[in-house]
Scaffold this motif. Structure first.
Motif, PDB file in Angstrom:
ATOM      1  N   GLU A  89       0.829  -1.207   0.000  1.00  0.00           N
ATOM      2  CA  GLU A  89       0.000   0.000   0.000  1.00  0.00           C
ATOM      3  C   GLU A  89       0.864   1.257   0.000  1.00  0.00           C
ATOM      4  O   GLU A  89       0.540   2.257  -0.661  1.00  0.00           O
ATOM      5  N   LYS A 127       0.802   4.089  -2.804  1.00  0.00           N
ATOM      6  CA  LYS A 127       0.589   5.493  -2.442  1.00  0.00           C
ATOM      7  C   LYS A 127       1.752   6.357  -2.936  1.00  0.00           C
ATOM      8  O   LYS A 127       1.550   7.451  -3.495  1.00  0.00           O
ATOM      9  N   THR A 137      -7.222   7.067  -5.104  1.00  0.00           N
ATOM     10  CA  THR A 137      -6.294   6.094  -4.517  1.00  0.00           C
ATOM     11  C   THR A 137      -6.640   5.838  -3.055  1.00  0.00           C
ATOM     12  O   THR A 137      -6.642   4.690  -2.592  1.00  0.00           O
ATOM     13  N   THR A 175      -9.756   3.667  -2.868  1.00  0.00           N
ATOM     14  CA  THR A 175      -9.467   2.266  -3.202  1.00  0.00           C
ATOM     15  C   THR A 175      -8.741   1.555  -2.068  1.00  0.00           C
ATOM     16  O   THR A 175      -9.091   0.432  -1.686  1.00  0.00           O
ATOM     17  N   LEU A 176      -7.708   2.197  -1.527  1.00  0.00           N
ATOM     18  CA  LEU A 176      -6.936   1.580  -0.442  1.00  0.00           C
ATOM     19  C   LEU A 176      -7.776   1.394   0.811  1.00  0.00           C
ATOM     20  O   LEU A 176      -7.606   0.404   1.542  1.00  0.00           O
ATOM     21  N   SER A 177      -8.688   2.309   1.060  1.00  0.00           N
ATOM     22  CA  SER A 177      -9.557   2.186   2.237  1.00  0.00           C
ATOM     23  C   SER A 177     -10.509   1.001   2.086  1.00  0.00           C
ATOM     24  O   SER A 177     -10.748   0.242   3.040  1.00  0.00           O
ATOM     25  N   LYS A 227      -8.497  -2.174   2.502  1.00  0.00           N
ATOM     26  CA  LYS A 227      -8.225  -2.379   3.929  1.00  0.00           C
ATOM     27  C   LYS A 227      -9.408  -3.060   4.615  1.00  0.00           C
ATOM     28  O   LYS A 227      -9.236  -3.993   5.424  1.00  0.00           O
TER      29      LYS A 227
END
Length: 481
Positions: free
Chosen positions: A4, A8, A259, A262-264, A267
């Motif tokens: 991640e 990022k 971004t 998406t990462l959240s 997660k």
């Protein structure tokens, strides 16, 4: 989490690389324009020199005699000046001098032109005579061309009504009722309109034998002024703009916000939840992360754009500054809340700055090795940050120091090469300016200046001084001994 962080970091460097690409694109366009404009100016000056040479031949042969010489001068000047004004704008030649004593004098983009430069009757009597001889001239697409000052006078007289003309004073010489009647009778009694007549680029007095050299010189000065205006406008167009900055902010905000979103979600998925099972609190947290990312992206885009355009900061380093600033600000917030002590705050801030620096250097090296916009920076960032992560987590202190030293050496080398490059560009620019000054002398119509320019050009090209014929004595010695 390592993956991640790389994602990022790549997203951040992608924004920086894209901003750098936009900046470089503007500079590339400016350089290309300046190179083309050098050729445009050269071509336009050559057009005027060619016209002046033809005019000198006309004067030497006294073609047309005392009364008709200026007409031939006007034809050659119209072609030379017309083409020069097109060339300075980067356009091809439009005018051709027919010079065959035929029905037309000039050709402009396929349109035949008959020039009439007569001092009396605003050249209208000469047009009438030509029309009587060639009654189909206008219907076949031809046009008449007269001196610019005469054309303006005709337009002025045609704009005055009969009632106004009868009331206008004639004693001061600014208005002639006889001339007014002559102009109106000419257009009312013939099948010709003012649109069938056009102004020359020159006035009647400007094509006279004793005036034409000054006319050509004035035109050269005018073209150089136009050239300067075009170059200044190109420089202005190559500067950063508010519209471009707004575009950068919008794209950066959307990219970083997307971004973060998406990462959240990823997660949450890693926590074992399916998207359909997300609670309202989960979505609030996801959209909060996305919102924060969007704001950060906007700030990042604006900051990188400002740093790269208004300070001498490379894009990758500008991004590192912004990333480090965000990280340190977050650590400061935790320190103020009492969640970190002073030692932890300083240690975390140092590591954040080091992480950002490694990302910047890696991206810079990747872009240099792989000169594809954005792609090289992303590959360099991925490799560099991954190697740094391995070194930081698993290698010995000695190995870490070796990698750090290697990266420091690369940065030092890059800085040295950049300085050498700037010195080389400055030297080339100085030589180019000297060359252009000599070249202007070399092609001067003043033979003494041209002679001096020839000698200076020989010296510039490395010809030994003793082999250059730079005086009457050396010339005589060379050809007579």
């Amino acid at each position: 989490m390592a993956v991640e962080k790389v994602i990022k970091s790549n997203q951040e460097q992608a924004v920086a690389s894209w901003v750098n690409y936009l900046n470089q694109l503007r500079l590339d366009r400016l350089v290309e324009f300046m190179q083309n404009q050098d050729l445009n100016l050269q071509d336009s000056m050559a057009d005027l020199d060619k016209a002046f040479s033809q005019i000198n031949d006309l004067i030497s042969s006294n073609r047309g005699g005392e009364k008709g010489l200026h007409g031939f001068i006007a034809e050659a000047a119209e072609v030379g000046i017309g083409n020069a004004r097109e060339n300075i704008l980067g356009n091809p030649d439009k005018y051709t001098w027919l010079n065959d004593n035929g029905v037309s004098d000039l050709l402009r983009d396929g349109v035949e032109l008959q020039q009439k430069f007569y001092q009396s009757d605003l050249s209208l009597r000469a047009i009438a005579a030509h029309l009587e001889k060639y009654p189909d001239y206008i219907s076949n697409g031809g046009k008449y061309q007269i001196p610019k000052d005469q054309y303006e006078k005709i337009q002025e007289l045609l704009s005055i009504s009969k009632d106004e003309a009868n009331k206008m004073p004639t004693s001061d010489g600014t208005f002639s009722l006889k001339q007014w009647k002559m102009v109106h009778d000419f257009f009312e009694s013939r099948e010709i309109r003012i649109s069938d007549v056009e102004p020359s680029k020159l006035e009647y007095k400007e094509v006279q034998r004793e005036q034409i050299e000054i006319t050509i010189k004035n035109e050269k000065h005018s073209l150089k002024d136009t050239d300067s205006e075009l170059r200044n406008q190109a420089r202005k167009d190559a500067t950063p703009t508010l519209n471009e900055a707004v575009k950068v902010v919008g794209v950066a905000a959307a990219l970083e916000g997307g971004t973060a979103l998406t990462l959240s979600i990823v997660k949450k998925k890693k926590e074992g939840k399916n998207i359909k099972d997300f609670s309202s609190d989960d979505w609030k947290e996801i959209f909060k992360d996305a919102g924060v990312g969007t704001v950060k992206g906007g700030i990042r885009g604006a900051s990188i754009y400002a740093l790269t355009n208004y300070t001498a900061t490379p894009a990758a380093m500008a991004n590192a500054i912004v990333t480090a600033s965000f990280g340190v600000a977050e650590q400061a917030h935790l320190y103020r809340k009492g969640e970190l002590d002073e030692t932890q705050f300083i240690s975390n801030a140092e590591m954040l700055c080091l992480d950002a620096s490694i990302s910047a250097i890696s991206s810079f090296i990747g872009q240099a090795v792989i000169p594809i916009p954005i792609v090289g920076a992303l590959i360099g960032n991925t490799v560099g940050t991954t190697l740094y992560k391995i070194a930081k987590d698993g290698l010995s202190d000695k190995e870490r120091e070796l990698i750090k030293s290697y990266l420091d050496d690369i940065e030092t080398l890059r800085a040295n090469l950049d300085r050498q490059y700037q010195d080389l560009v400055a030297a080339i620019q100085k030589e180019y300016e000297t060359y252009m000054l000599i070249l202007e002398k070399l092609y001067s119509v003043d033979y003494m200046k041209a002679f001096e320019g020839s000698c200076e050009m020989a010296k510039l090209c490395g010809v030994p001084s003793e082999e250059i014929l730079d005086s009457k004595e050396s010339i005589a010695d060379y050809f007579l001994s």
